[in-house]
Design a protein around this motif. Structure first.
Motif, mmCIF file in Angstrom:
data_model
loop_
_atom_site.group_PDB
_atom_site.id
_atom_site.type_symbol
_atom_site.label_atom_id
_atom_site.label_comp_id
_atom_site.label_asym_id
_atom_site.label_seq_id
_atom_site.Cartn_x
_atom_site.Cartn_y
_atom_site.Cartn_z
ATOM 1 N N SER A 15 58.297 13.918 41.603
ATOM 2 C CA SER A 15 58.913 14.742 42.640
ATOM 3 C C SER A 15 58.756 16.217 42.293
ATOM 4 O O SER A 15 58.647 16.593 41.131
ATOM 5 N N SER B 23 59.707 1.978 33.845
ATOM 6 C CA SER B 23 59.767 2.962 34.927
ATOM 7 C C SER B 23 59.793 4.365 34.344
ATOM 8 O O SER B 23 60.254 4.576 33.219
ATOM 9 N N LYS C 41 49.595 16.804 40.007
ATOM 10 C CA LYS C 41 49.929 15.382 40.134
ATOM 11 C C LYS C 41 49.010 14.543 39.238
ATOM 12 O O LYS C 41 49.463 13.625 38.559
ATOM 13 N N GLU D 60 50.098 12.098 36.115
ATOM 14 C CA GLU D 60 49.661 10.698 36.053
ATOM 15 C C GLU D 60 48.923 10.408 34.746
ATOM 16 O O GLU D 60 49.112 9.361 34.140
ATOM 17 N N GLU E 258 57.449 7.697 39.443
ATOM 18 C CA GLU E 258 57.948 8.493 40.560
ATOM 19 C C GLU E 258 57.775 9.967 40.197
ATOM 20 O O GLU E 258 58.239 10.404 39.147
ATOM 21 N N HIS F 17 55.310 1.939 38.229
ATOM 22 C CA HIS F 17 56.632 2.473 38.538
ATOM 23 C C HIS F 17 56.766 3.916 38.087
ATOM 24 O O HIS F 17 57.620 4.256 37.288
ATOM 25 N N ARG G 122 60.180 8.634 35.723
ATOM 26 C CA ARG G 122 60.352 9.655 36.754
ATOM 27 C C ARG G 122 59.970 10.995 36.146
ATOM 28 O O ARG G 122 60.379 11.318 35.034
#
Length: 124
Positions: free
Chosen positions: A7, A37, A18, A22, A5, A3, A39
């Protein structure tokens, strides 16, 4: 992490960046397994007084019953001195949210520090 996200707003969504996000998210998940989760937002801005791009990183993490957020947005006075070094920006945001999670984890465990002379009773 299932989970996660990621942006990008007014910033280049490079594969290298990216991958760095990660990796940082996986490390945070390893240290705090109750995260369910996360973000991460990278935001570009022309906010620096000299007209150069300023990259901001925002990290939002959810654990059962709580949400923690971090942003590395610097005070306006310091924006001139900042380079658009997204790795430093990202590290600062992840470090800040990690400190919040550590503090929360200590509180949940009952490992909260007390000032000298302060007596605390064990939780009921």
């Amino acid at each position: 992490m299932d989970h996660l996200e990621i942006s990008f707003h007014r910033a280049d969504p490079s594969p290298t960046l990216k991958a760095e996000i990660e990796r940082s998210a996986a490390e945070l998940q390893r240290r705090f397994p109750r995260i369910y989760s996360m973000r991460v937002a990278i935001e570009g801005s022309k906010a620096a007084a000299n007209g150069s791009d300023l990259l901001l990183a925002h990290v939002q993490v959810r654990v059962p019953g709580h949400e923690f957020a971090s942003s590395n947005e610097p005070p306006k006075a310091e924006r001139n001195q900042l380079a658009a070094d997204v790795r430093t920006t990202l590290k600062a945001a992840f470090t800040a949210v990690s400190k919040q999670l550590t503090k929360h984890q200590d509180k949940v465990r009952g490992d909260v520090k007390h000032h000298d002379g302060q007596i605390s009773e064990p939780p009921a």
